[in-house]
Write an enzyme that holds these catalytic residues in place. Structure first.
Site, mmCIF file in Angstrom:
data_model
loop_
_atom_site.group_PDB
_atom_site.id
_atom_site.type_symbol
_atom_site.label_atom_id
_atom_site.label_comp_id
_atom_site.label_asym_id
_atom_site.label_seq_id
_atom_site.Cartn_x
_atom_site.Cartn_y
_atom_site.Cartn_z
ATOM 1 N N TRP A 24 0.837 -1.189 0.000
ATOM 2 C CA TRP A 24 0.000 0.000 0.000
ATOM 3 C C TRP A 24 0.871 1.238 0.000
ATOM 4 O O TRP A 24 2.070 1.183 0.278
ATOM 5 C CB TRP A 24 -1.022 0.009 1.127
ATOM 6 C CG TRP A 24 -0.501 -0.152 2.538
ATOM 7 C CD1 TRP A 24 0.777 -0.464 2.937
ATOM 8 C CD2 TRP A 24 -1.260 -0.002 3.734
ATOM 9 N NE1 TRP A 24 0.878 -0.527 4.289
ATOM 10 C CE2 TRP A 24 -0.366 -0.247 4.824
ATOM 11 C CE3 TRP A 24 -2.577 0.304 4.013
ATOM 12 C CZ2 TRP A 24 -0.770 -0.181 6.161
ATOM 13 C CZ3 TRP A 24 -2.978 0.364 5.336
ATOM 14 C CH2 TRP A 24 -2.085 0.118 6.390
ATOM 15 N N HIS A 49 -7.845 19.702 -6.828
ATOM 16 C CA HIS A 49 -8.011 20.054 -8.240
ATOM 17 C C HIS A 49 -6.831 19.562 -9.085
ATOM 18 O O HIS A 49 -6.385 20.240 -10.006
ATOM 19 C CB HIS A 49 -8.223 21.567 -8.370
ATOM 20 C CG HIS A 49 -9.430 22.035 -7.629
ATOM 21 N ND1 HIS A 49 -10.673 22.133 -8.215
ATOM 22 C CD2 HIS A 49 -9.600 22.367 -6.330
ATOM 23 C CE1 HIS A 49 -11.551 22.525 -7.305
ATOM 24 N NE2 HIS A 49 -10.920 22.678 -6.157
ATOM 25 N N HIS A 90 -10.670 16.141 -12.529
ATOM 26 C CA HIS A 90 -11.262 16.506 -11.251
ATOM 27 C C HIS A 90 -12.592 17.243 -11.405
ATOM 28 O O HIS A 90 -12.945 17.706 -12.481
ATOM 29 C CB HIS A 90 -10.298 17.339 -10.406
ATOM 30 C CG HIS A 90 -9.922 18.660 -11.004
ATOM 31 N ND1 HIS A 90 -8.936 18.808 -11.936
ATOM 32 C CD2 HIS A 90 -10.403 19.921 -10.785
ATOM 33 C CE1 HIS A 90 -8.811 20.080 -12.272
ATOM 34 N NE2 HIS A 90 -9.711 20.777 -11.597
ATOM 35 N N ASP A 99 -15.223 20.241 -9.966
ATOM 36 C CA ASP A 99 -15.322 21.537 -9.301
ATOM 37 C C ASP A 99 -16.698 21.690 -8.675
ATOM 38 O O ASP A 99 -17.718 21.585 -9.373
ATOM 39 C CB ASP A 99 -15.123 22.681 -10.295
ATOM 40 C CG ASP A 99 -13.664 22.958 -10.604
ATOM 41 O OD1 ASP A 99 -12.789 22.286 -10.030
ATOM 42 O OD2 ASP A 99 -13.404 23.847 -11.440
ATOM 43 N N HIS A 135 -16.003 26.183 -4.740
ATOM 44 C CA HIS A 135 -14.652 26.442 -5.265
ATOM 45 C C HIS A 135 -14.471 27.902 -5.654
ATOM 46 O O HIS A 135 -13.360 28.427 -5.582
ATOM 47 C CB HIS A 135 -14.410 25.530 -6.475
ATOM 48 C CG HIS A 135 -13.137 25.770 -7.207
ATOM 49 N ND1 HIS A 135 -11.925 25.910 -6.583
ATOM 50 C CD2 HIS A 135 -12.877 25.892 -8.553
ATOM 51 C CE1 HIS A 135 -10.975 26.102 -7.484
ATOM 52 N NE2 HIS A 135 -11.523 26.110 -8.676
ATOM 53 N N HIS A 157 -16.159 29.406 -14.476
ATOM 54 C CA HIS A 157 -16.127 29.281 -13.018
ATOM 55 C C HIS A 157 -17.136 30.225 -12.357
ATOM 56 O O HIS A 157 -17.930 29.807 -11.505
ATOM 57 C CB HIS A 157 -14.718 29.596 -12.501
ATOM 58 C CG HIS A 157 -13.731 28.492 -12.694
ATOM 59 N ND1 HIS A 157 -13.083 28.282 -13.883
ATOM 60 C CD2 HIS A 157 -13.287 27.523 -11.847
ATOM 61 C CE1 HIS A 157 -12.276 27.243 -13.764
ATOM 62 N NE2 HIS A 157 -12.385 26.764 -12.535
#
Length: 263
Positions: free
Chosen positions: A64, A72, A76, A78, A82, A210
């Protein structure tokens, strides 16, 4: 058929090999590029991994590793929280977003030819309306993905940085407003390192994807791959982020369910 007729049909199609599962995710590794901000701001952390044990004196029967990265980094998600425009909205972090947002119909706008000719190509309402004349209106509640084939780039060519910043395609504010206000989309995704164009600081408002998406409590996906394997319409997007408390985003595995022989 029982009351779960729709699920039985889907299960039957999956087991019969009538549906392909397409991976829209880049492999998360230390070399994958991350967005670069002006030096006066904090920076996005790359993916880092360290081995804990590998069938040795540190752990004789197990392998492991520990990893660290930004919310981000890589492919990924958002969340609205954010961005400043979404900071006060309810259910705006990845742990509180209604889960039905993560499994939705998806439309793919093919801007690959335009982006190949112009690295600063901007998606406009006119482009979307012309797409709708061919494929029908974007359905309410759908995800919309902007295909540019940018995911086929790597390294410095992927970020495409110059002295004046990045040069990558993305949407105009008018395009995002059209998708939100007229088509009521749930989210917008891109193959580039952000949902906005590289030069979007010069648009109005700056970083329109955004600002407008998250201000309307909608979501973003970036660093997607293999959008050329999806049909324009008819696929289902599966994109649940990690359930991080108060998370502004999350690396994730994005999948699409596609009826075989539809691309």
């Amino acid at each position: 058929m029982s009351e779960n007729n729709a699920l039985e049909i889907l299960t039957g199609a999956l087991t019969a090999g009538q549906i392909d599962t397409v991976d829209l995710t880049h492999t998360l590794d230390p070399d994958f590029p991350v967005i670069v901000l002006p030096p006066e701001f904090g920076q996005c952390a790359r993916f880092r991994v360290e081995e804990v044990s590998r069938y040795d004196e540190r752990g004789p029967a197990w392998y492991w590793r520990n990893f660290t990265c930004s919310e981000h980094t890589g492919t990924h998600f958002d969340a609205p929280i954010h961005w400043v425009s979404g900071k006060d909205l309810p259910n705006s972090s990845v742990d509180s977003i209604p889960t039905d947002a993560f499994v939705r119909p998806v439309c793919v706008l093919d801007c690959s030819k335009e982006s190949a000719k112009d690295e600063d190509f901007l998606l406009t309402p006119k482009f979307i309306k012309n797409w709708e004349k061919v494929h029908g209106d974007v359905p309410g509640g759908a995800w919309v993905l902007m295909r540019t084939d940018w995911s086929k780039r790597s390294g410095a060519e992927y970020l495409n940085m110059r002295e004046d910043g990045a040069h990558t395609p993305g949407p105009t504010g008018d395009a995002i407003n059209y998708l939100i206000e007229t088509r009521n989309i749930i989210g917008f995704g891109t193959e580039t390192v952000g949902t906005d164009a590289g030069q979007s600081t010069h648009l109005s408002p700056p970083y329109p994807a955004h600002y407008l998406l998250h201000g309307a409590n909608r979501y973003g996906l970036q660093c997607l791959a293999n959008l050329d394997l999806l049909p324009a319409t008819g696929a289902i997007l599966v994109c649940p982020p990690l359930k991080i408390k108060n998370g502004s985003g999350s690396p994730l595995r994005v999948l699409a369910l596609v009826a075989r022989n539809t691309v």
